[in-house]
Design a protein around this motif. Structure first.
Motif, PDB file in Angstrom:
ATOM      1  N   ALA A  44     -13.389  -7.628   2.060  1.00 45.48           N
ATOM      2  CA  ALA A  44     -12.043  -8.210   2.044  1.00 45.48           C
ATOM      3  C   ALA A  44     -11.046  -7.264   1.369  1.00 45.48           C
ATOM      4  CB  ALA A  44     -12.072  -9.564   1.328  1.00 45.48           C
ATOM      5  N   GLY A  45     -11.199  -5.969   1.602  1.00 42.29           N
ATOM      6  CA  GLY A  45     -10.299  -4.995   0.979  1.00 42.29           C
ATOM      7  C   GLY A  45     -10.501  -5.032  -0.536  1.00 42.29           C
ATOM      8  N   ALA A  96     -14.562   1.772  -5.154  1.00 36.83           N
ATOM      9  CA  ALA A  96     -15.278   0.796  -5.988  1.00 36.83           C
ATOM     10  C   ALA A  96     -14.589  -0.562  -6.069  1.00 36.83           C
ATOM     11  CB  ALA A  96     -15.461   1.373  -7.390  1.00 36.83           C
ATOM     12  N   LEU A  97     -13.353  -0.630  -5.601  1.00 34.12           N
ATOM     13  CA  LEU A  97     -12.610  -1.897  -5.656  1.00 34.12           C
ATOM     14  C   LEU A  97     -13.009  -2.836  -4.513  1.00 34.12           C
ATOM     15  CD1 LEU A  97     -10.480  -3.124  -7.395  1.00 34.12           C
ATOM     16  CD2 LEU A  97      -8.742  -1.817  -6.205  1.00 34.12           C
ATOM     17  N   ALA A 111       0.857  -1.191   0.000  1.00 31.23           N
ATOM     18  CA  ALA A 111       0.000   0.000   0.000  1.00 31.23           C
ATOM     19  C   ALA A 111       0.892   1.239   0.000  1.00 31.23           C
ATOM     20  CB  ALA A 111      -0.926   0.041   1.216  1.00 31.23           C
ATOM     21  N   GLU A 156      -8.355 -10.508  -6.677  1.00 32.63           N
ATOM     22  CA  GLU A 156      -7.265 -10.597  -5.692  1.00 32.63           C
ATOM     23  C   GLU A 156      -7.689 -11.552  -4.580  1.00 32.63           C
ATOM     24  OE1 GLU A 156      -5.624  -6.886  -3.988  1.00 32.63           O
ATOM     25  OE2 GLU A 156      -5.417  -8.002  -2.126  1.00 32.63           O
ATOM     26  N   PRO A 213      -6.503   7.172 -14.675  1.00 34.75           N
ATOM     27  CA  PRO A 213      -5.202   7.168 -13.980  1.00 34.75           C
ATOM     28  C   PRO A 213      -4.282   6.051 -14.496  1.00 34.75           C
ATOM     29  CG  PRO A 213      -7.000   6.571 -12.457  1.00 34.75           C
ATOM     30  CD  PRO A 213      -7.613   6.774 -13.801  1.00 34.75           C
ATOM     31  N   ALA A 220      -6.037   1.338 -12.873  1.00 39.41           N
ATOM     32  CA  ALA A 220      -6.753   1.302 -11.589  1.00 39.41           C
ATOM     33  C   ALA A 220      -8.117   0.623 -11.756  1.00 39.41           C
ATOM     34  CB  ALA A 220      -6.925   2.727 -11.060  1.00 39.41           C
ATOM     35  N   ARG A 226      -6.923   5.473   5.091  1.00 36.71           N
ATOM     36  CA  ARG A 226      -7.600   4.165   4.983  1.00 36.71           C
ATOM     37  C   ARG A 226      -8.997   4.224   5.594  1.00 36.71           C
ATOM     38  NH1 ARG A 226      -4.306  -0.291   3.326  1.00 36.71           N
ATOM     39  NH2 ARG A 226      -6.049  -1.630   3.863  1.00 36.71           N
ATOM     40  N   LYS A 284     -17.314   4.488  -1.321  1.00 33.90           N
ATOM     41  CA  LYS A 284     -16.137   5.370  -1.390  1.00 33.90           C
ATOM     42  C   LYS A 284     -14.976   4.736  -2.136  1.00 33.90           C
ATOM     43  CE  LYS A 284     -17.158   7.781   2.862  1.00 33.90           C
ATOM     44  NZ  LYS A 284     -17.145   7.322   4.231  1.00 33.90           N
ATOM     45  N   LYS A 309      -7.315  -7.247  -8.416  1.00 36.72           N
ATOM     46  CA  LYS A 309      -5.987  -6.645  -8.543  1.00 36.72           C
ATOM     47  C   LYS A 309      -6.090  -5.478  -9.518  1.00 36.72           C
ATOM     48  CE  LYS A 309      -3.318 -10.881  -8.042  1.00 36.72           C
ATOM     49  NZ  LYS A 309      -2.258 -11.696  -8.627  1.00 36.72           N
ATOM     50  N   ASN A 310      -5.112  -4.611  -9.486  1.00 35.86           N
ATOM     51  CA  ASN A 310      -5.036  -3.592 -10.524  1.00 35.86           C
ATOM     52  C   ASN A 310      -4.354  -4.233 -11.734  1.00 35.86           C
ATOM     53  OD1 ASN A 310      -6.265  -1.427  -9.222  1.00 35.86           O
ATOM     54  ND2 ASN A 310      -4.390  -0.912  -8.116  1.00 35.86           N
TER      55      ASN A 310
HETATM   56  N1  EPU Z   1     -10.238   5.212  -8.185  1.00 38.06           N
HETATM   57  C1  EPU Z   1     -11.447   5.598  -8.730  1.00 38.06           C
HETATM   58  N2  EPU Z   1     -12.600   5.145  -8.168  1.00 38.06           N
HETATM   59  C2  EPU Z   1     -12.600   4.326  -7.086  1.00 38.06           C
HETATM   60  C3  EPU Z   1     -11.368   3.921  -6.527  1.00 38.06           C
HETATM   61  C4  EPU Z   1     -10.206   4.378  -7.094  1.00 38.06           C
HETATM   62  O1  EPU Z   1     -11.492   6.353  -9.709  1.00 38.06           O
HETATM   63  O2  EPU Z   1     -13.688   3.976  -6.634  1.00 38.06           O
HETATM   64  C5  EPU Z   1      -8.997   5.744  -8.746  1.00 38.06           C
HETATM   65  C6  EPU Z   1      -8.368   6.745  -7.753  1.00 38.06           C
HETATM   66  O3  EPU Z   1      -8.880   8.035  -7.950  1.00 38.06           O
HETATM   67  C7  EPU Z   1      -6.900   6.656  -8.098  1.00 38.06           C
HETATM   68  C8  EPU Z   1      -6.730   5.205  -8.511  1.00 38.06           C
HETATM   69  O4  EPU Z   1      -8.025   4.718  -8.839  1.00 38.06           O
HETATM   70  O5  EPU Z   1      -6.584   7.479  -9.183  1.00 38.06           O
HETATM   71  C9  EPU Z   1      -6.096   4.366  -7.417  1.00 38.06           C
HETATM   72  O6  EPU Z   1      -6.933   4.371  -6.258  1.00 38.06           O
HETATM   73  P1  EPU Z   1      -6.393   4.211  -4.755  1.00 38.06           P
HETATM   74  O7  EPU Z   1      -5.248   5.106  -4.540  1.00 38.06           O
HETATM   75  O8  EPU Z   1      -7.567   4.334  -3.858  1.00 38.06           O
HETATM   76  O9  EPU Z   1      -5.799   2.753  -4.699  1.00 38.06           O
HETATM   77  P2  EPU Z   1      -6.248   1.398  -5.408  1.00 38.06           P
HETATM   78  O10 EPU Z   1      -5.412   1.190  -6.621  1.00 38.06           O
HETATM   79  O11 EPU Z   1      -7.718   1.361  -5.600  1.00 38.06           O
HETATM   80  C10 EPU Z   1      -4.434  -0.016  -4.163  1.00 38.06           C
HETATM   81  C11 EPU Z   1      -4.367  -1.318  -3.397  1.00 38.06           C
HETATM   82  C12 EPU Z   1      -4.906  -1.124  -1.988  1.00 38.06           C
HETATM   83  C13 EPU Z   1      -4.060  -0.072  -1.299  1.00 38.06           C
HETATM   84  C14 EPU Z   1      -4.140   1.232  -2.132  1.00 38.06           C
HETATM   85  C15 EPU Z   1      -3.243   2.324  -1.590  1.00 38.06           C
HETATM   86  C16 EPU Z   1      -4.579  -3.118  -5.012  1.00 38.06           C
HETATM   87  C17 EPU Z   1      -5.472  -4.167  -5.594  1.00 38.06           C
HETATM   88  N3  EPU Z   1      -5.133  -2.330  -4.097  1.00 38.06           N
HETATM   89  O12 EPU Z   1      -5.813   0.318  -4.293  1.00 38.06           O
HETATM   90  O13 EPU Z   1      -4.754  -2.352  -1.291  1.00 38.06           O
HETATM   91  O14 EPU Z   1      -4.515   0.171   0.017  1.00 38.06           O
HETATM   92  O15 EPU Z   1      -3.706   0.962  -3.485  1.00 38.06           O
HETATM   93  O16 EPU Z   1      -1.918   2.045  -1.898  1.00 38.06           O
HETATM   94  O17 EPU Z   1      -3.414  -3.044  -5.380  1.00 38.06           O
HETATM   95  C18 EPU Z   1      -5.855  -4.385  -0.775  1.00 38.06           C
HETATM   96  O18 EPU Z   1      -4.999  -4.961  -1.447  1.00 38.06           O
HETATM   97  O19 EPU Z   1      -6.774  -5.030  -0.181  1.00 38.06           O
HETATM   98  C19 EPU Z   1      -5.833  -2.938  -0.676  1.00 38.06           C
HETATM   99  C20 EPU Z   1      -6.767  -2.256  -0.031  1.00 38.06           C
END
Ligand code: EPU
Length: 341
Positions: A236-237, A298-299, A131, A334, A261, A273, A223, A296, A241-242
């Protein structure tokens, strides 16, 4: 050691799903782990190793044996004078965030960006948790395990763990073959904080100095503002995966959606993302019965109370389908699905 038969799993998975397991064994020491698997007892297969169940989706009752490691203890293994780093270790059953808090209080740097990730120490090498610009693979020195075939001990060096993005040998060729008992991490004694993640830097600067404690505070704040607390709403978080795609694929989508992004990855590849794709397909905040997509982030898929694992799985299939149809990108889960699909 405690052995339970036909046990409800609700408190063993953060989705809060109400299935049962035929057998579940709490393991408290390496000796116990070793004795369980030295050939004397034939445990009912399949075997499943469970940390705090924060990355799995049960879709049925579990007809096998679940191993639940509770090995405790945080130790300083090696602290040489005038050295820049220190090696510490923690038992597989230590709550991950307790270890992060301990390190931050001691002034040992490296783990602070990984504050508040749910789960236990034993899952950190399996999943290569990450993270805010940090992945645990960069701090793991070695992983101590017990071979589930014969009860022998084996150490995996960092290299032998074959780490990748949310991936390791323990999810691939050695899946369900080793039980992680203890993990060794190298931490920094005079740490530099990692604020490459822009929103984290902004949050830390609001708090004042760029210290480990402020990084931890800021991560916790971010967070809590985005991710639902599994104690309140089952989840489950990140469910997917991205996706990492060829640069040409990213460029194709970016042309049509300039606000998408992008994150640099290995040469020629871009990480996209999933949360953005899912939001763009209109899923964010949607609720169908007791399953939903978090409002808040969508993942994150959520269980509002009485959802079944199959309903959550079906929603994830619909999301995958719509993202593929709209963007031509295939989302990979994931979360590990346990049961026959
Ligand atoms: N975004 C959206 N809409 C959403 C969510 C995200 O447009 O509903 C965009 C955000 O604006 C941003 C990009 O997607 O530009 C990335 O979003 P964010 O920084 O929230 O992180 P994430 O890629 O959604 C990853 C990890 C998280 C970790 C965060 C912070 C994975 C699968 N997930 O999420 O890990 O906390 O980065 O580093 O790699 C987990 O693995 O369970 C987890 C929570």
């Amino acid at each position: 050691m405690k052995i339970y038969k036909n046990i409800p799993l609700k408190k063993y998975n953060t989705f809060g799903l109400d299935y049962t397991a035929e057998c579940l064994i709490h393991i408290n020491t390496e000796k116990e782990a070793s004795s369980l698997f030295n050939g004397s007892t034939d445990w009912k297969k399949p075997l499943l190793i469970l940390g705090s169940g924060s990355n799995i989706l049960f879709i049925d009752d579990f007809k096998g044996t679940i191993l639940y490691p509770e090995l405790e203890g945080i130790k300083i293994e090696e602290q040489k004078q005038n050295k820049e780093s220190i090696i510490i270790s923690a038992g597989a059953g230590v709550i991950w965030d307790d270890l992060v808090e301990w390190a931050v209080i001691k002034g040992f740097g490296g783990l602070e960006n990984l504050s508040l990730i749910p789960g236990k120490v034993g899952a950190t090498p399996v999943q290569n948790i990450g993270a805010y610009g940090v992945e645990i693979k960069d701090l793991i020195v070695k992983v101590k395990t017990i071979n589930l075939n014969d009860g022998s001990m084996r150490i995996f060096t960092n290299e032998e763990c074959e780490f990748g993005y949310r991936n390791s040998i323990f999810k691939n060729s050695e899946k369900s073959k080793y039980l992680v008992t203890r993990v060794y991490y190298r931490l920094a004694i005079n740490p530099l904080v990692n604020l490459c993640y822009v929103s984290l830097k902004e949050e830390v600067n609001k708090l004042g100095k760029e210290t480990l404690k402020n990084v931890r505070k800021a991560v916790i704040k971010i967070r809590r503002s985005k991710l639902p607390d599994p104690a309140i709403i089952g989840n489950a978080g990140s469910f997917f995966k991205n996706p990492v795609v060829k640069s040409s694929v990213a460029e194709r989508i970016k042309k049509e959606y300039p606000d998408m992004p992008l994150f640099e990855d290995q040469e020629g590849y871009i990480k996209l993302a999933s949360g953005w794709f899912i939001e763009r397909c209109g899923w964010k905040g949607k609720r169908i019965g007791d399953v939903g997509v978090h409002e808040k982030q969508a993942l994150v898929l959520v269980n509002y109370g009485k959802a079944t694992g199959k309903e959550i799985f079906n929603l994830s299939q619909e999301i995958k389908k719509s993202v593929y149809e709209k963007f031509g990108v295939d989302l990979e889960r994931e979360v590990e699905v346990i049961g026959i699909i």
